[in-house]
Design an enzyme around this catalytic site. Structure first.
Site, PDB file in Angstrom:
ATOM      1  N   CYS A  76       8.095   3.175  -1.827  1.00  0.00           N
ATOM      2  CA  CYS A  76       7.004   3.496  -0.904  1.00  0.00           C
ATOM      3  C   CYS A  76       7.571   3.471   0.509  1.00  0.00           C
ATOM      4  O   CYS A  76       8.026   2.419   0.974  1.00  0.00           O
ATOM      5  CB  CYS A  76       5.878   2.477  -1.061  1.00  0.00           C
ATOM      6  SG  CYS A  76       4.549   2.664   0.132  1.00  0.00           S
ATOM      7  N   GLY A  77       7.553   4.606   1.181  1.00  0.00           N
ATOM      8  CA  GLY A  77       8.139   4.702   2.513  1.00  0.00           C
ATOM      9  C   GLY A  77       7.387   3.927   3.573  1.00  0.00           C
ATOM     10  O   GLY A  77       7.987   3.192   4.370  1.00  0.00           O
ATOM     11  N   GLU A 189      -2.362  10.037  -4.021  1.00  0.00           N
ATOM     12  CA  GLU A 189      -1.305   9.169  -4.558  1.00  0.00           C
ATOM     13  C   GLU A 189      -1.631   8.666  -5.953  1.00  0.00           C
ATOM     14  O   GLU A 189      -2.721   8.130  -6.190  1.00  0.00           O
ATOM     15  CB  GLU A 189      -1.090   7.969  -3.644  1.00  0.00           C
ATOM     16  CG  GLU A 189      -0.308   8.287  -2.390  1.00  0.00           C
ATOM     17  CD  GLU A 189       0.275   7.032  -1.758  1.00  0.00           C
ATOM     18  OE1 GLU A 189       0.983   6.277  -2.452  1.00  0.00           O
ATOM     19  OE2 GLU A 189       0.009   6.812  -0.562  1.00  0.00           O
ATOM     20  N   CYS A 199       1.403   8.733   3.387  1.00  0.00           N
ATOM     21  CA  CYS A 199       2.364   8.500   2.310  1.00  0.00           C
ATOM     22  C   CYS A 199       3.741   8.836   2.865  1.00  0.00           C
ATOM     23  O   CYS A 199       4.019  10.005   3.162  1.00  0.00           O
ATOM     24  CB  CYS A 199       2.040   9.357   1.086  1.00  0.00           C
ATOM     25  SG  CYS A 199       3.245   9.176  -0.243  1.00  0.00           S
TER      26      CYS A 199
END
Length: 262
Positions: A76-77, A189, A199
């Protein structure tokens, strides 16, 4: 017997997370029901995901990420940026870090609330009709659309995420529209099973897709606006290989507390 859990809440461009310092190893990382409960917006703390910060050899820390459904997730960025801010606030790091996540090592630099996070290289990009499909730490589907502000992202995204091609493993679905000064992206997501305010891996995938779409090569920087704010993606493109991939954007502390779990 009830258990008290200390936590902190952070958000990155509106993508919000529960963070727990688990360097003592007391949080049971296999307890998916507990993770799901903590992420619940009505009966728990509330968040798009939960992260454990853990000790690991040769790195400042390890990031263990869970989706809101309780399952351990892929990279997850925005979460990566938030856990860097969390590590700084715990005095584990100062301005720079190297940490370990599910998709391998990451480097990052933090200044005030802006975190510039190194992402994995990307060299496998597929097409599905008009869309682009790639993995930027998590699997993503990117489709250019018009009038994105009025698009029914929940239903359109859910239909693609659950179709015959992607239904078994799921995929994150990104809709992108060019605008003055960059692009606007909205994302459905998997794991959250809803649209989120941002996201990070999706914005990264969208920027790479647009570099291909516009036939751009060399050192590239692409601004991506999301519902929760502004992100900046930079990378180097040689052929169809993307290296030096960075995701820059805000990571902000929201609140901390203690929750009691039966």
């Amino acid at each position: 017997m009830s258990t008290k859990i200390q936590f902190s809440k952070y958000q990155g461009a509106g993508n919000d997370f529960v963070l727990i310092d688990n360097r003592n190893g007391l949080f049971d990382r296999k307890n998916e029901e507990l993770v799901k409960k903590l992420c619940d917006r009505r009966f728990g703390i509330g968040g798009d995901g939960l992260m454990l910060l853990q000790n690991t050899e040769n790195f400042d820390f390890e990031m263990v990420y869970y989706n809101a459904d309780g399952a351990e997730g892929t990279m997850c960025g925005n979460g990566g940026r938030c856990i860097v801010a969390f590590a700084r606030d715990l005095n584990i790091i100062s301005e720079k870090t190297d940490f370990l996540a599910v998709d391998g090592p990451h480097d990052a630099e933090i200044s005030s609330d802006q975190v510039n996070l190194g992402m994995i290289n990307v060299d496998k990009i597929a097409r599905d009709g008009e869309s682009f499909v790639m993995n930027t730490g998590s699997p993503h589907y990117i489709l250019k659309v018009e009038n994105l502000k009025d698009l029914d992202v929940f239903n359109e995204g859910s239909a693609i995420r659950n179709n015959e091609t992607y239904g078994a493993k799921g995929i994150n679905v990104n809709f992108i529209e060019e605008e003055e000064g960059g692009y606007f992206v909205r994302t459905f997501e998997r794991g959250v099973e809803d649209e989120t305010f941002a996201c990070g891996t999706g914005a990264t995938a969208a920027a790479i897709a647009m570099a291909i779409d516009k036939d751009l090569y060399g050192d590239i920087s692409i601004p991506i606006r999301v519902l929760g704010g502004q992100l900046y993606i930079s990378f180097t493109r040689q052929g169809n290989t993307f290296t030096n991939v960075y995701l820059k954007g805000p990571a902000n502390f929201v609140f901390s507390g203690v929750i009691e779990i039966d």
